[in-house]
Design a protein around this motif. Structure first.
Motif, PDB file in Angstrom:
ATOM      1  N   ILE A 155       0.900  -1.117  -0.004  1.00 24.58           N
ATOM      2  CA  ILE A 155       0.130  -0.005  -0.028  1.00 24.58           C
ATOM      3  C   ILE A 155       1.068   1.373  -0.082  1.00 24.58           C
ATOM      4  O   ILE A 155       1.787   1.509   0.807  1.00 24.58           O
ATOM      5  N   TYR A 156       0.653   2.027  -1.167  1.00 27.14           N
ATOM      6  CA  TYR A 156       1.303   3.349  -1.166  1.00 27.14           C
ATOM      7  C   TYR A 156       0.571   4.510  -0.844  1.00 27.14           C
ATOM      8  O   TYR A 156      -0.556   4.698  -1.553  1.00 27.14           O
ATOM      9  N   LYS A 157       0.592   5.154   0.401  1.00 30.20           N
ATOM     10  CA  LYS A 157      -0.211   6.318   0.682  1.00 30.20           C
ATOM     11  C   LYS A 157       0.391   7.521   0.249  1.00 30.20           C
ATOM     12  O   LYS A 157       1.357   8.212   0.778  1.00 30.20           O
ATOM     13  N   PHE A 158      -0.312   8.024  -0.778  1.00 33.52           N
ATOM     14  CA  PHE A 158       0.288   9.534  -1.354  1.00 33.52           C
ATOM     15  C   PHE A 158      -0.240  10.571  -0.627  1.00 33.52           C
ATOM     16  O   PHE A 158       0.296  11.815  -0.130  1.00 33.52           O
ATOM     17  N   ILE A 159      -1.673  10.772  -0.430  1.00 32.31           N
ATOM     18  CA  ILE A 159      -2.347  11.887   0.209  1.00 32.31           C
ATOM     19  C   ILE A 159      -3.012  11.494   1.469  1.00 32.31           C
ATOM     20  O   ILE A 159      -3.945  11.055   1.584  1.00 32.31           O
ATOM     21  N   VAL A 160      -2.045  11.462   2.396  1.00 33.27           N
ATOM     22  CA  VAL A 160      -2.673  11.091   3.861  1.00 33.27           C
ATOM     23  C   VAL A 160      -1.833  11.899   4.916  1.00 33.27           C
ATOM     24  O   VAL A 160      -0.740  12.396   4.616  1.00 33.27           O
ATOM     25  N   PRO A 161      -2.373  12.043   6.147  1.00 36.09           N
ATOM     26  CA  PRO A 161      -1.711  12.664   7.107  1.00 36.09           C
ATOM     27  C   PRO A 161      -0.420  12.234   7.325  1.00 36.09           C
ATOM     28  O   PRO A 161       0.005  10.922   7.365  1.00 36.09           O
ATOM     29  N   GLY A 162       0.813  13.231   7.648  1.00 37.01           N
ATOM     30  CA  GLY A 162       2.043  12.897   7.720  1.00 37.01           C
ATOM     31  C   GLY A 162       2.837  12.721   6.362  1.00 37.01           C
ATOM     32  O   GLY A 162       4.092  12.736   6.373  1.00 37.01           O
ATOM     33  N   VAL A 163       2.068  12.687   5.421  1.00 34.69           N
ATOM     34  CA  VAL A 163       2.763  12.790   3.856  1.00 34.69           C
ATOM     35  C   VAL A 163       2.316  13.962   3.163  1.00 34.69           C
ATOM     36  O   VAL A 163       3.131  14.830   2.922  1.00 34.69           O
ATOM     37  N   VAL A 164       1.044  14.202   3.007  1.00 37.71           N
ATOM     38  CA  VAL A 164       0.609  15.652   2.442  1.00 37.71           C
ATOM     39  C   VAL A 164      -0.513  16.158   3.242  1.00 37.71           C
ATOM     40  O   VAL A 164      -1.293  15.291   3.721  1.00 37.71           O
ATOM     41  N   GLU A 165      -0.518  17.199   3.519  1.00 34.55           N
ATOM     42  CA  GLU A 165      -1.490  17.954   4.189  1.00 34.55           C
ATOM     43  C   GLU A 165      -2.793  18.060   3.107  1.00 34.55           C
ATOM     44  O   GLU A 165      -2.580  18.800   2.104  1.00 34.55           O
ATOM     45  N   SER A 166      -4.197  17.668   3.455  1.00 29.86           N
ATOM     46  CA  SER A 166      -5.110  17.954   2.738  1.00 29.86           C
ATOM     47  C   SER A 166      -6.399  18.373   3.704  1.00 29.86           C
ATOM     48  O   SER A 166      -6.060  18.186   5.044  1.00 29.86           O
ATOM     49  N   CYS A 167      -7.326  18.855   3.228  1.00 34.79           N
ATOM     50  CA  CYS A 167      -8.767  19.398   3.894  1.00 34.79           C
ATOM     51  C   CYS A 167      -9.204  17.856   4.154  1.00 34.79           C
ATOM     52  O   CYS A 167      -9.592  17.671   5.543  1.00 34.79           O
ATOM     53  N   GLN A 168      -9.799  17.293   3.337  1.00 39.05           N
ATOM     54  CA  GLN A 168     -10.354  15.930   3.578  1.00 39.05           C
ATOM     55  C   GLN A 168     -10.130  14.804   2.800  1.00 39.05           C
ATOM     56  O   GLN A 168     -10.394  13.582   3.277  1.00 39.05           O
ATOM     57  N   LEU A 169      -9.572  15.033   1.639  1.00 39.30           N
ATOM     58  CA  LEU A 169      -9.270  13.913   0.654  1.00 39.30           C
ATOM     59  C   LEU A 169      -8.079  13.253   0.899  1.00 39.30           C
ATOM     60  O   LEU A 169      -7.005  13.649   1.638  1.00 39.30           O
ATOM     61  N   THR A 170      -8.311  11.914   0.982  1.00 40.21           N
ATOM     62  CA  THR A 170      -6.994  10.861   0.883  1.00 40.21           C
ATOM     63  C   THR A 170      -6.956   9.855  -0.145  1.00 40.21           C
ATOM     64  O   THR A 170      -8.048   9.575  -0.481  1.00 40.21           O
ATOM     65  N   MET A 171      -5.708   9.564  -0.690  1.00 36.96           N
ATOM     66  CA  MET A 171      -5.594   8.862  -1.738  1.00 36.96           C
ATOM     67  C   MET A 171      -4.444   8.045  -1.557  1.00 36.96           C
ATOM     68  O   MET A 171      -3.622   8.398  -0.836  1.00 36.96           O
ATOM     69  N   GLY A 172      -4.416   6.718  -2.212  1.00 39.12           N
ATOM     70  CA  GLY A 172      -3.070   5.938  -2.297  1.00 39.12           C
ATOM     71  C   GLY A 172      -3.430   4.945  -3.328  1.00 39.12           C
ATOM     72  O   GLY A 172      -4.406   4.808  -3.915  1.00 39.12           O
ATOM     73  N   MET A 173      -2.406   4.105  -3.400  1.00 42.33           N
ATOM     74  CA  MET A 173      -2.452   3.059  -4.279  1.00 42.33           C
ATOM     75  C   MET A 173      -1.892   1.706  -3.894  1.00 42.33           C
ATOM     76  O   MET A 173      -1.057   1.592  -3.028  1.00 42.33           O
ATOM     77  N   PHE A 189      -4.572  -0.930  -7.700  1.00 44.96           N
ATOM     78  CA  PHE A 189      -5.845  -0.112  -7.732  1.00 44.96           C
ATOM     79  C   PHE A 189      -5.696   1.084  -6.715  1.00 44.96           C
ATOM     80  O   PHE A 189      -4.576   1.288  -5.987  1.00 44.96           O
ATOM     81  N   ILE A 190      -6.158   2.282  -7.172  1.00 47.88           N
ATOM     82  CA  ILE A 190      -6.065   3.483  -6.441  1.00 47.88           C
ATOM     83  C   ILE A 190      -7.461   3.681  -5.438  1.00 47.88           C
ATOM     84  O   ILE A 190      -8.506   3.508  -5.864  1.00 47.88           O
ATOM     85  N   TRP A 191      -7.227   3.716  -4.342  1.00 48.39           N
ATOM     86  CA  TRP A 191      -8.333   4.062  -3.417  1.00 48.39           C
ATOM     87  C   TRP A 191      -8.353   5.805  -2.974  1.00 48.39           C
ATOM     88  O   TRP A 191      -7.270   6.272  -2.892  1.00 48.39           O
ATOM     89  N   GLY A 192      -9.480   6.199  -3.065  1.00 46.77           N
ATOM     90  CA  GLY A 192      -9.748   7.639  -2.942  1.00 46.77           C
ATOM     91  C   GLY A 192     -10.868   7.912  -1.733  1.00 46.77           C
ATOM     92  O   GLY A 192     -11.818   6.988  -1.819  1.00 46.77           O
ATOM     93  N   MET A 193     -10.645   8.436  -0.529  1.00 46.88           N
ATOM     94  CA  MET A 193     -11.720   8.644   0.398  1.00 46.88           C
ATOM     95  C   MET A 193     -11.974   9.915   0.702  1.00 46.88           C
ATOM     96  O   MET A 193     -11.077  10.803   0.567  1.00 46.88           O
ATOM     97  N   VAL A 194     -13.286  10.139   0.979  1.00 47.13           N
ATOM     98  CA  VAL A 194     -13.689  11.699   1.415  1.00 47.13           C
ATOM     99  C   VAL A 194     -14.715  11.252   2.668  1.00 47.13           C
ATOM    100  O   VAL A 194     -15.615  10.496   2.609  1.00 47.13           O
ATOM    101  N   GLY A 195     -14.505  12.366   3.532  1.00 52.74           N
ATOM    102  CA  GLY A 195     -15.553  12.132   4.695  1.00 52.74           C
ATOM    103  C   GLY A 195     -14.942  13.277   5.838  1.00 52.74           C
ATOM    104  O   GLY A 195     -14.171  13.940   5.543  1.00 52.74           O
ATOM    105  N   GLU A 196     -15.414  12.522   7.131  1.00 55.28           N
ATOM    106  CA  GLU A 196     -14.971  13.532   8.088  1.00 55.28           C
ATOM    107  C   GLU A 196     -13.745  13.013   9.041  1.00 55.28           C
ATOM    108  O   GLU A 196     -13.558  13.554  10.304  1.00 55.28           O
ATOM    109  N   ASN A 197     -13.012  11.948   8.574  1.00 57.87           N
ATOM    110  CA  ASN A 197     -12.024  11.309   9.210  1.00 57.87           C
ATOM    111  C   ASN A 197     -10.940  10.935   8.325  1.00 57.87           C
ATOM    112  O   ASN A 197     -11.334  10.270   7.296  1.00 57.87           O
ATOM    113  N   GLN A 198      -9.762  11.336   8.415  1.00 54.09           N
ATOM    114  CA  GLN A 198      -8.460  11.068   7.581  1.00 54.09           C
ATOM    115  C   GLN A 198      -7.629   9.781   7.987  1.00 54.09           C
ATOM    116  O   GLN A 198      -6.560   9.552   7.544  1.00 54.09           O
TER     117      GLN A 198
END
Length: 278
Positions: free
Chosen positions: A163-181, A255-264
């Protein structure tokens, strides 16, 4: 832009194969020299792709107007992962090099965003997720080496994967979006099993790096009312927060996973055992 309305879990129980695919499968991701987008009213995520074959591809003023804003990212953030050849992403005049299996995060407020390929013979293929945002975060490119890799599973259970976590806390700061592969090793075909749900966020899976004759049986639905959708290469499945999201392929895939919601928090999951499924 295709628009999908929310759907109740009780309604899903009544759907046939065509109905499931119409509501949850996104099969139009990459169109040469176009921006192909699907807007799901489930947490208002946008899923799509940019394939700049012979010219750059960007967000048009007409698209922004449909969201009642002056530019597409006026009140949104964007994540893009390149699954094709070398490309660039221009953000308000700054050009970012984004290679194969590299990502870029673009924060709320960017006004002019476009995608281009370095070599038209091997065009970039940018898979996109966009979410509403309430604060601006810095634009940043993320390489595969920076993507916080984690290898889990085993060959014995046919789910050895990284699992490669591209857009997650600790790697990239975002408002709510998280993504990885997630990359499955040869001989492994199961993803996200045993499966889970997470009521605090929805998720989209985009399957790629599959031969033309390969498929993935994507599992969805409430744990006691599971359904499946047969997915081909470069197709995505929308998963509401009440739905499981798992799958088994005819061979290894990515596969690429992307999550949107109230918890990152990545491991905030409501775990299920195989015995919980029906």
């Amino acid at each position: 832009m295709d628009v999908r309305q929310p759907i109740h879990s009780d309604h899903v129980r009544t759907l046939d194969t065509e109905g499931l695919r119409r509501h949850f499968l996104v099969d139009r991701i990459f169109v040469p020299d176009e921006l192909a987008l699907t807007y799901s009213q489930i947490d208002r995520i946008i899923v799509g792709g940019a394939l700049p074959a012979s010219r750059p591809v960007g967000f048009s003023p007409e698209l922004a107007k449909s969201f009642a804003v002056s530019s597409f990212l006026e009140r949104r953030e964007l994540g893009a992962i390149n699954v094709g050849g070398a490309g660039t992403v221009s953000v308000d005049g700054t050009v970012h090099e984004v290679g194969h299996r590299e990502a870029i995060y673009v924060g709320m407020g960017a006004r002019d965003v476009s995608f281009a390929s370095r070599d038209p013979a091997s065009p970039a293929r940018f898979y996109l997720n966009s979410a509403p945002a309430h604060r601006a975060c810095p634009t940043r490119r993320v390489t595969l080496a920076e993507a916080s890799p984690q290898t889990i599973g085993s060959a014995a259970t046919a789910n050895r994967r990284t699992i490669y976590k591209f857009i997650v806390p600790g790697v990239v700061e975002s408002c709510q979006l998280t993504m990885g592969m997630t990359v499955l090793e040869p001989g492994s075909v199961w993803n996200t099993f045993p499966c889970h749900t997470h009521e605090r966020r929805m998720e989209v899976y985009f399957y790629f790096a599959m031969p033309a004759d390969a498929v993935v049986f994507h599992l969805m639905g409430r744990p006691d009312q599971t359904r499946h959708i047969v997915v081909g290469n470069e197709q995505a499945v929308i998963s509401p927060s009440w739905s499981i999201h798992s799958g088994v392929g005819s061979q290894a895939y990515t596969f690429i996973w992307g999550m949107v919601g109230e918890n990152q928090v990545f491991d905030d999951m409501d775990h299920l055992s195989p015995g919980d499924l029906r």
